[in-house]
Every structure is written in C-alpha cells, then in structure tokens.
Design an enzyme around this catalytic site. Structure first.
Site, mmCIF file in Angstrom:
data_model
loop_
_atom_site.group_PDB
_atom_site.id
_atom_site.type_symbol
_atom_site.label_atom_id
_atom_site.label_comp_id
_atom_site.label_asym_id
_atom_site.label_seq_id
_atom_site.Cartn_x
_atom_site.Cartn_y
_atom_site.Cartn_z
ATOM 1 N N TYR A 231 1.218 -6.034 13.193
ATOM 2 C CA TYR A 231 0.082 -5.351 12.573
ATOM 3 C C TYR A 231 -0.855 -4.804 13.644
ATOM 4 O O TYR A 231 -1.199 -5.493 14.605
ATOM 5 C CB TYR A 231 -0.666 -6.312 11.654
ATOM 6 C CG TYR A 231 -1.688 -5.630 10.789
ATOM 7 C CD1 TYR A 231 -1.333 -4.559 9.978
ATOM 8 C CD2 TYR A 231 -3.015 -6.048 10.787
ATOM 9 C CE1 TYR A 231 -2.269 -3.919 9.187
ATOM 10 C CE2 TYR A 231 -3.958 -5.423 9.990
ATOM 11 C CZ TYR A 231 -3.578 -4.353 9.196
ATOM 12 O OH TYR A 231 -4.509 -3.717 8.411
ATOM 13 N N ASP B 172 -1.999 -5.317 3.533
ATOM 14 C CA ASP B 172 -2.212 -5.669 4.940
ATOM 15 C C ASP B 172 -3.061 -6.933 5.100
ATOM 16 O O ASP B 172 -3.930 -7.223 4.261
ATOM 17 C CB ASP B 172 -2.888 -4.506 5.675
ATOM 18 C CG ASP B 172 -1.943 -3.327 5.869
ATOM 19 O OD1 ASP B 172 -0.725 -3.530 5.747
ATOM 20 O OD2 ASP B 172 -2.427 -2.214 6.140
ATOM 21 N N GLU C 139 0.800 -1.229 0.000
ATOM 22 C CA GLU C 139 0.000 0.000 0.000
ATOM 23 C C GLU C 139 0.829 1.273 0.000
ATOM 24 O O GLU C 139 0.455 2.256 -0.632
ATOM 25 C CB GLU C 139 -0.929 0.059 1.244
ATOM 26 C CG GLU C 139 -1.945 -1.045 1.322
ATOM 27 C CD GLU C 139 -1.458 -2.172 2.218
ATOM 28 O OE1 GLU C 139 -2.311 -2.817 2.817
ATOM 29 O OE2 GLU C 139 -0.232 -2.409 2.297
#
Length: 776
Positions: free
Chosen positions: A304, A80, A7
């Site tokens: 994360y 992600d 991203e």
C-alpha cells in the site's frame, strides 16, 4: 454468497482470482457518498450534523451494491487500509443498512490488507474485524473541517477580493509557503565574494587543485575577499610564494542507506530521479498496488502506497536479505537486519513502508511486461528496498594541508574515493538542490613535499537567493512541518495549480498574482488559520481522534467557535480597509524600492494604486478620470500582461508568420488586451508571450514588430564611458532601459523598439542624478 466490496475494478479483478466461488468481488468506484457542494451540508448548530448525498455518478454502482448485498450472507468491506478506506467502507455499510433494513453490524466484516497477494488476502478474509469508528470519525472530522473552511471563507473572498476563487484549509498554508519563498527571493540582495584556487603540481608532475584557507593566521570567511581588487592583490602576492605539503589527514567515513520509501519520500525521489509529478507518482503506484498484468497473471506488485511507516515485515526482510546474499555476495549483507524508525512528525507507523510484494520480481524480469513509466517507478521502489538492507558505503577521505614557506598562507585540498560501494551497488538517493563530489582523487602526496604553483586563480561568486520550491522540496517541507498526510500531498499540489494560484515552471513553483493576493488577505485577516503550527496542531487532533483519544465533534466545535467569529469580524470590515492593507503588503512586490515606479507611466503625474473590480485586482492612476490608465495585476486564462484598456480586435487569432525555426507567431486577444504568442500551448506548458503595448495599434503589428517584442529584454549596446551593457525591455509599467542594475522609464516620445544606443545613453545622462542617488 459472500460479497466483497473494494474501491476499483482493477483491485476487484486481482482479488477475485484469489478467492473461491463462494465469493463475489465488486467495486464501489471510490466514494459513494459525499457532502454536496452547497450551503447546509455541515450544520454546526445541529451538533455538526453532516448531510451526505449519493452522487448521480455513484447511483448506478450503489444500486448494484444494494442488489448484491440482498443476496449475500455477509458483506466483506475490503477497501484500503487507511482512514479514507475505512470511511468508504462505513458509507457502503450505512447505505446497505438504510436500503436493505439490515440491523446487525455482524453482517459486515472489515478486512484490511497491506498488499494484494494471495497470502495477504486469504489471511485478511480469515481474520476480519469490525469497522473502526475512530478512523471513520477522524475522516469525517477532516471532511467537515475542509467543508466549513471552504464554504464560509470562499464566499467571503469573492466579496472582499473579486476574482479570487476559493481558499482551502491545508492548500492555503502550502500556498503561503510558496508566496513567502517568492518574497524572500524578491527582497534578496546579492553580495559579491571571492575565493582563490591554487593549481599545484607535485614532485611527480601530477596536478591537483587547492583552495586558500588562511592569510596571516586569519581564517578566510565567505566575505573575507569582497571585490576584484582584493582578489587580484592577493593573487599577485601568492604567485611569489612557494608551497609545500604541511600535513596529510586520512580517515574513513561510513554512509548508511536511506530507509525504504514512505509516501512523501517516494514522491520526492520520483520527482528528482524520474521527473514525475506527485499526482503521476501516486496514480502509477496505485496501479502497481491494485494489480498489473505481467503475462501469466495479474498481481499487486507493491504494498500500500499511502503510508508514513518505515518498517518492513520480518518475512519481507528475510526475503530481501536472501536475495542480497545470492545476487551480490555476503560482503554486501550486514550481520543483522536494519531496523528503521520514522523521523516524520506524528508518523502513525500503521502500515509497512512501500516495498515490492515479491522481491524476486526483479526490475529486469518485468521490463518487457510493464509500461515504461510503471517500470521506472517499480525499479525505483525495488532498488530502494534492496539498498535499505545492504552494507554501508565506505569512503576514504584525504585532506592535504598546504603551507607557504613561512606559513603566511595556508591552503587545503580534499580528495575522496569509494573504498567499498556497499548499497551504492544498487541505489543512490538524489538531492534536491545539491550535488555530491565523489571519487575526486588526489595524487600521491608526502608531508613536507615541495610543490610548484602552476596557477593562482581568483574566482568571483555572488550569493544566491533561496531556490523556489520544487514538488519534491515542497512535499518535504510540508512533511517537516507536520502539515498534510500521505494521502493529501498530491492533491494539495494539484489544487493550487488547478486554481491558477501557482504555476510550475522549470519544475519550480512560482506564485501567480492571484495566489499572492489570497495569501496576503489570509495572513492579514485569518493569520491564525494559516499559521504552520496551528495547521499541524489540527493534524495532531485528527490523529488523536483516529486513536480514540479525542471526541471528534468536540474538536470541530473548538475550531468552529473561533473561526466563525473571525469570519463575522472580517465581514464587517470595509473593502477600502482591506484594499489598503493588501496594497501595503504587496507594495514591495508591485513597486520595489523605487518610489518613482508608482508614478503613472501614462500621465507622468498621477500615482498608481491598487483597485478591485469585478474581474479582479488592477492598478489605476490617481488622476482618474482625467487619466484612464489601468493595468491588471491578475491575468486571465491567457496570462498576458498589458497596460491600458483592451482595444477592439477581431475574434479570431491572427497568424503573423513564423520565426527562424518555423514556429508560428500569433497575435491573440486576451481579457486585458492583445498579446503576441510564440507557438501553440501544449498541456500546462505556457508558450512564450509578450503584451502589445498600449502605444501600439494592434492593426499595425507586423511580424517584425512581433519578433522584437518576443526578443525583449534585448541588449542595445555597451555604454562608451563605463563599458557596461544597456538593455531595453518592457515590464509592468511600460518600456524601460536597464543600466548597471538600475531601471529607467522610456518616455512615449521614443520608439522604444528601435531605440538607438545614443538615445539610450542620453536617457541615462538625463537620469544620472537619480541613478547616483539610488546607488548611494
């Protein structure tokens, strides 16, 4: 060449150094496609077809992706590891297929990792999988639901409630929570109660405090002593009695550490300990996850950050336990690892908890290498992670039960000390609205030991309304109700503030009038869709879609059939019916319990009622057009309150002078008239403001008048008969005096800014009958 797509450029930079020359890592810069903000982007009549567009901003990035994909042997989609990330990967793959006529799905390889470390990246690339269409469908369903609500309900709002901006599916439910809490606070009636403290001295002349608990075998409840007279009578009796230690109770209490952070608990704790907003917390956590330059290398420092799982990997636990043993000693290390289970409603447990990727990177070792705020958040995560695998805290608790000679009166003194600090050595969790008393030691006491009463102290208390939501407590409440998900909490809070539906003052949410109007409308006409259980139920359905247990378009159809019928039904209702309902629902908020507050302050005969104009809601006199009084209840950007029509003013803001601290005082023009402002606005923090009353000509406003307006409410003096203070203020319906908790309007014949104490007492006397009736 193998193409890896992530991203962000920061993430690409960190990952690039872990992969060989055969890989090229590029960024999509977030979503490359989305539903355009216009009618027809989701088509319920065409089986919920979704018309995605590539935004102008994303166009150049898409061109680069397509160009590199043409040269690639394979595309590794490394976004992600959640629904949002899966959706971005799917959109990238769809665009590449469309532009390059790629037919085989084998060309695309989905790689997911929970941390950006060399070990995790290499393992993910060596073990790719296919895109998870269930996760993609769950994200598409969420996006479609949000679009269908926003683009059908918002236009209805504009027609039925002019001035209201929009309504979101989940944000509206969060707004309802804030508004309902404010309703509770407004309707709350404080009650007086008392307790009695005893200042005692033992035989060694050491002092401690006890609290009276029983009188004549009757336990004292919260409202057993309800006024000062009762308290003083009891105090007088207690002074004539001698006390002794009747019984001593000792016990130990163990306190367990909290689990490692998940998204919501990180946002809550960062708000409490660091004062960070949810948005700021997530922005910093994103950077710590994607990679930070620590001098010798760029490395992802935490796992994360969008997760509701509280588990830790076996390798991570082993490393944490090793560090605890080495740094703090084996007495701080439990015999076996702590295993946590999520208490979050519908937790997915798909990812690990938020933890450092390398526990040996201590906060101290990174202090000089990280930004101040980055360091603070990393330290918080590191300490919580270490603490979650440490030994319990052990508290020594002591309760001394005291009694008078005939046991007519009983009292209790509590003490606690930390016998073993356990995980407190590293970390203590904060509480949102309470404080713990620890290490409150009692002196050595023996049973039957006589005591001296040094003082008997009556303490007055008043019950308090429930506190307004902070960011931390609102996120906690949403989580408890099962509303929203780790990826949405921060955006929910931001959207409500951006729309001016709520304000954050002293770190607490206060609903703006606009927000209250929207909430009343939605609860009245779309109640099902702002019910907490219904919204949580939709989250459950999205989870079921992600798990492959529910077909996503069937879920959309089930929602849309009822919602669209509701839209059509409300569309048919007359605006007068809606205004009537809204006014009734807001009646207490606007006017309180006093019916006289509805009387027009201008003509004193008409009654105020709610009206809607092209600029929003306002109160107007029933004697219109003879009486033209009007008062906006929804302020514009300047958020000032003013009665009457706005008078003409110069376009430029006028500086009247400065206060005693040298802060400039402005006379400014707002959409509803002139107002006084102290200092300039900086960011979202609103400076102090005061409306200019309609009875004053703005051209006559001097620095002295401005200072008086800003000082309101102000104490005039003390009433000679009651010794109660008299205050002067200016509110929604004009100037008033406040006396013994009651409000009295100040008529136009008085210069309220220079109202004398004699005139104030005269007004009180004139309204004596009304005041006594209210108090009865």
């Amino acid at each position: 060449m193998k193409l890896v797509i992530v991203e962000s450029p920061a993430k690409a930079k960190t990952i690039n150094k872990y992969l060989g020359d055969e890989f090229k890592v590029i960024a999509s810069f977030g979503h490359i496609r989305d539903l355009p903000s216009k009618k027809g982007s989701v088509l319920p009549d065409e089986n919920f077809a979704m018309k995605y567009d590539i935004s102008d901003k994303a166009g150049k990035y898409v061109d680069a992706i397509v160009k590199d994909a043409k040269k690639a042997d394979a595309v590794y989609l490394a976004t992600d590891p959640d629904r949002e990330g899966e959706s971005i990967s799917w959109h990238v793959a769809e665009v590449i297929k469309e532009k390059n006529q790629v037919k085989s799905d084998d060309f695309f390889k989905r790689v997911a990792f929970n941390e950006i470390t060399k070990k995790a990246i290499i393992h993910a690339v060596e073990n790719p999988r296919k895109l998870d269409t269930n996760l993609v469908n769950a994200q598409q369903a969420r996006r479609a639901l949000d679009y269908l609500v926003g683009f059908t309900l918002s236009p209805l709002l504009w027609r039925k409630l002019p001035g209201c901006k929009s309504a979101g599916r989940v944000q509206s439910v969060a707004l309802r929570l804030i508004c309902e809490r404010e309703d509770e606070i407004e309707r709350f009636k404080s009650e007086e109660y008392w307790d009695i403290s005893l200042k005692m001295q033992n035989s060694n002349n050491e002092l401690f405090t006890a609290k009276l608990t029983h009188v004549n075998d009757q336990k004292l409840e919260k409202f057993s002593i309800i006024n000062e007279k009762n308290a003083k009578d009891l105090t007088k009796k207690l002074k004539s009695h001698k006390f002794h230690v009747d019984k001593i109770e000792k016990k130990q209490q163990k306190r367990q550490p909290q689990p490692p952070f998940i998204t919501s608990s990180l946002q809550q704790e960062a708000a409490r300990k660091l004062g960070f907003s949810a948005k700021k917390t997530m922005q910093i956590a994103q950077k710590l996850y994607e990679g930070v330059d620590i001098g010798k290398e760029t490395i992802g420092l935490i796992t994360y950050m969008r997760t509701d799982g509280v588990t830790l990997s076996n390798d991570a636990i082993a490393d944490i336990r090793k560090l605890i043993d080495k740094s703090y000693g084996d007495k701080y290390l439990p015999t076996s690892p702590r295993i946590y289970k999520s208490k979050v409603k519908n937790a997915q447990e798909a990812h690990e908890a938020i933890r450092p990727t390398n526990i040996t990177y201590t906060p101290d070792s990174l202090k000089e290498k990280l930004d101040k705020d980055y360091y603070k958040l990393y330290e918080l995560i590191w300490k919580r992670t270490i603490a979650c695998q440490m030994e319990n805290v052990i508290m020594d608790l002591v309760v001394a039960n005291l009694a008078s000679e005939n046991k007519e009166y009983l009292a209790k003194a509590n003490g606690s000390t930390i016998a073993f600090d356990g995980f407190y050595k590293v970390y203590r969790e904060s509480m949102d609205d309470e404080a713990e008393e620890e290490n409150k030691m009692l002196p050595p006491l023996k049973e039957q030991e006589p005591l001296k009463t040094k003082a008997v102290i009556p303490n007055q208390h008043f019950t308090e309304p429930p506190p307004r939501y902070s960011e931390a407590s609102l996120v906690k409440k949403l989580e408890e109700l099962g509303i929203g998900r780790p990826s949405t909490y921060a955006s929910i809070l931001s959207v409500l503030q951006d729309r001016k539906y709520v304000a954050l003052e002293k770190k607490r949410f206060i609903p703006e009038e606009l927000g209250r109007l929207v909430t009343v409308f939605l609860v009245g006409f779309f109640k099902k869709y702002v019910e907490y259980d219904f919204t949580a139920g939709l989250e459950n359905e999205l989870d079921a879609i992600a798990a492959g247990k529910l077909e996503w378009k069937a879920a959309l159809n089930n929602f849309w059939s009822g919602f669209n019928h509701n839209i059509e039904s409300v569309n048919e209702q007359k605006i007068t019916e809606i205004i009537s309902y809204v006014q009734k629902a807001l009646d207490y908020h606007l006017f309180g319990e006093n019916k006289e507050s509805k009387i027009c302050p201008s003509c004193n005969t008409g009654e105020l009622s709610l009206k809607l104009g092209k600029f929003g809601a306002f109160l107007a006199c029933s004697n219109y057009p003879e009486c033209t009084f009007r008062k906006s209840i929804v302020s514009g950007n300047d958020n000032n309150e003013n009665e009457g029509e706005p008078a003409a003013m110069p376009n430029e803001n006028k500086v009247l002078g400065t206060d005693k601290d040298g802060v400039e005082i402005y006379l400014k023009k707002g959409p509803y008239g002139p107002y006084i402002q102290l200092g300039k606005q900086e960011g979202k923090v609103k400076p102090k403001r005061s409306p200019v009353p309609a009875s004053l000509n703005q051209n006559d406003i001097t620095l002295d008048i401005a200072l008086k307006l800003l000082s309101l409410p102000l104490k005039i003096g003390i009433h000679k008969d009651s010794d109660e203070e008299i205050m002067i203020g200016y509110g929604k319906f004009g100037p008033y005096i406040k006396y013994m908790g009651q409000f009295i309007s100040v008529q136009k014949k008085y210069d309220f800014l220079n109202l004398s104490l004699d005139d104030a007492m005269k007004l009180i006397e004139e309204n004596k009958a009304k005041l006594e009736k209210k108090q009865a």
